[in-house]
Design an enzyme around this catalytic site. Structure first.
Site, PDB file in Angstrom:
ATOM      1  N   CYS A 117       6.591   0.499   7.439  1.00 16.95           N
ATOM      2  CA  CYS A 117       5.965   1.393   6.484  1.00 16.95           C
ATOM      3  C   CYS A 117       7.278   1.844   5.454  1.00 16.95           C
ATOM      4  O   CYS A 117       8.391   1.950   5.767  1.00 16.95           O
ATOM      5  CB  CYS A 117       5.596   2.593   7.317  1.00 16.95           C
ATOM      6  SG  CYS A 117       5.226   4.247   6.368  1.00 16.95           S
ATOM      7  N   LEU A 118       6.955   1.961   4.210  1.00 15.28           N
ATOM      8  CA  LEU A 118       7.783   2.417   3.333  1.00 15.28           C
ATOM      9  C   LEU A 118       8.616   3.654   3.741  1.00 15.28           C
ATOM     10  O   LEU A 118       9.720   4.014   3.237  1.00 15.28           O
ATOM     11  CB  LEU A 118       6.944   2.657   1.677  1.00 15.28           C
ATOM     12  CG  LEU A 118       6.563   1.385   1.266  1.00 15.28           C
ATOM     13  CD1 LEU A 118       5.944   1.777  -0.380  1.00 15.28           C
ATOM     14  CD2 LEU A 118       7.693   0.177   1.126  1.00 15.28           C
ATOM     15  N   GLY A 177       0.712  -1.264   0.045  1.00 17.09           N
ATOM     16  CA  GLY A 177      -0.124   0.072  -0.022  1.00 17.09           C
ATOM     17  C   GLY A 177       0.973   1.263   0.115  1.00 17.09           C
ATOM     18  O   GLY A 177       2.173   1.252   0.354  1.00 17.09           O
ATOM     19  N   HIS A 199      -3.798   1.653   8.258  1.00 16.88           N
ATOM     20  CA  HIS A 199      -2.430   2.085   7.984  1.00 16.88           C
ATOM     21  C   HIS A 199      -2.199   3.174   6.947  1.00 16.88           C
ATOM     22  O   HIS A 199      -1.979   4.493   7.219  1.00 16.88           O
ATOM     23  CB  HIS A 199      -1.578   1.063   7.673  1.00 16.88           C
ATOM     24  CG  HIS A 199      -0.093   1.620   7.605  1.00 16.88           C
ATOM     25  ND1 HIS A 199       0.976   1.304   8.502  1.00 16.88           N
ATOM     26  CD2 HIS A 199       0.570   2.163   6.593  1.00 16.88           C
ATOM     27  CE1 HIS A 199       2.166   1.677   7.802  1.00 16.88           C
ATOM     28  NE2 HIS A 199       2.070   2.590   6.928  1.00 16.88           N
ATOM     29  N   GLU A 200      -2.761   3.000   5.612  1.00 17.50           N
ATOM     30  CA  GLU A 200      -2.996   3.916   4.615  1.00 17.50           C
ATOM     31  C   GLU A 200      -3.732   5.073   4.912  1.00 17.50           C
ATOM     32  O   GLU A 200      -3.330   6.207   4.732  1.00 17.50           O
ATOM     33  CB  GLU A 200      -3.301   3.201   3.328  1.00 17.50           C
ATOM     34  CG  GLU A 200      -2.481   2.091   2.849  1.00 17.50           C
ATOM     35  CD  GLU A 200      -0.858   2.472   2.962  1.00 17.50           C
ATOM     36  OE1 GLU A 200      -0.444   3.564   2.863  1.00 17.50           O
ATOM     37  OE2 GLU A 200       0.057   1.420   3.002  1.00 17.50           O
ATOM     38  N   GLN A 205       3.124  10.075   0.970  1.00 12.63           N
ATOM     39  CA  GLN A 205       4.473   9.155   0.811  1.00 12.63           C
ATOM     40  C   GLN A 205       5.246   9.706  -0.370  1.00 12.63           C
ATOM     41  O   GLN A 205       6.238   9.296  -0.681  1.00 12.63           O
ATOM     42  CB  GLN A 205       4.251   7.897   0.910  1.00 12.63           C
ATOM     43  CG  GLN A 205       3.850   7.395   2.220  1.00 12.63           C
ATOM     44  CD  GLN A 205       3.659   5.857   2.523  1.00 12.63           C
ATOM     45  OE1 GLN A 205       2.492   5.402   2.152  1.00 12.63           O
ATOM     46  NE2 GLN A 205       4.483   5.270   2.963  1.00 12.63           N
ATOM     47  N   HIS A 207      -2.147   7.639   6.939  1.00 12.90           N
ATOM     48  CA  HIS A 207      -1.158   8.560   6.338  1.00 12.90           C
ATOM     49  C   HIS A 207      -2.009   9.896   5.866  1.00 12.90           C
ATOM     50  O   HIS A 207      -1.435  10.901   5.909  1.00 12.90           O
ATOM     51  CB  HIS A 207      -0.600   8.036   5.076  1.00 12.90           C
ATOM     52  CG  HIS A 207       0.678   6.980   5.416  1.00 12.90           C
ATOM     53  ND1 HIS A 207       1.824   7.699   5.894  1.00 12.90           N
ATOM     54  CD2 HIS A 207       0.827   5.639   5.106  1.00 12.90           C
ATOM     55  CE1 HIS A 207       2.591   6.537   5.987  1.00 12.90           C
ATOM     56  NE2 HIS A 207       2.155   5.334   5.615  1.00 12.90           N
TER      57      HIS A 207
HETATM   58 ZN    ZN Z   1       3.071   3.633   5.721  1.00 15.93          ZN
END
Ligand code: ZN
Length: 173
Positions: free
Chosen positions: A97-98, A45, A139-140, A50, A143
């Site tokens: 998380c990226l 995701g 989670h997304e 991000q 953000h």
């Molecule tokens: Zn994340």
């Protein structure tokens, strides 16, 4: 085009996203770039902040169910998402998380989510997710609200990983 990621410490990750008013070519191009970036990073995701965009949108790609190895399912796009329902039960599982590379911590999340959003055609839809899929959507969606998974972990753990976070902040952005 693969986008430069925003890492922990980047101000955009802490801002509340702004609604997408028109789903036009730039928005479609952004989503295409997000898909490419997510694939390049092997994520499940990614949210617009991000990749340094202030827009309220994210994408997810769950694995197909019932497969022995990881087979990517369809990409789902959530534009202007709003949570309609959350489950009563809390599940704890490891998350990463990226934007916060190489840190994985246990995060409590509701076991269920019902969410409303627009797709790339502008149509509104409502969809429910359970278990790990619900976790990814939470989670997304976090953000979009400037919230990171490390905000939801045990306070002691947060203290313990603070040096690693500081290093990301200093070196990655
Ligand atoms: Zn994340």
């Amino acid at each position: 085009m693969i986008k430069q990621l925003a890492y922990y410490g980047a101000p955009i990750l802490r801002k509340k996203s702004v609604p997408v008013l028109v789903i036009d070519d730039p928005v479609r191009a952004l989503v295409a770039d997000m898909i490419e970036t997510m694939h390049a990073q092997k994520g499940v995701g990614i949210a617009a902040p991000q990749v340094h965009s202030p827009l309220a949108l994210f994408i997810v790609q769950f694995p197909l169910k019932g497969e022995e190895k990881w087979v990517p399912g369809p990409i789902e796009v959530f534009i202007n998402p709003a949570i309609l329902e959350v489950g009563d039960q809390t599940l704890i599982a490891s998350e990463g998380c990226l934007s916060i590379p190489d840190i994985y911590e246990d995060v409590p999340r509701p076991d269920h989510i019902k969410i409303r959003a627009q797709n790339l055609e502008g149509q509104w839809f409502e969809r429910s997710y359970d278990g790990y899929d619900a976790r990814i959507v939470f989670h997304e969606n976090d953000h979009i609200n400037g919230v990171l998974f490390i905000d939801r972990i045990d306070k002691k753990r947060r203290k313990m990983i603070e040096p690693k976070l500081t290093l990301i902040k200093r070196t990655k952005n």
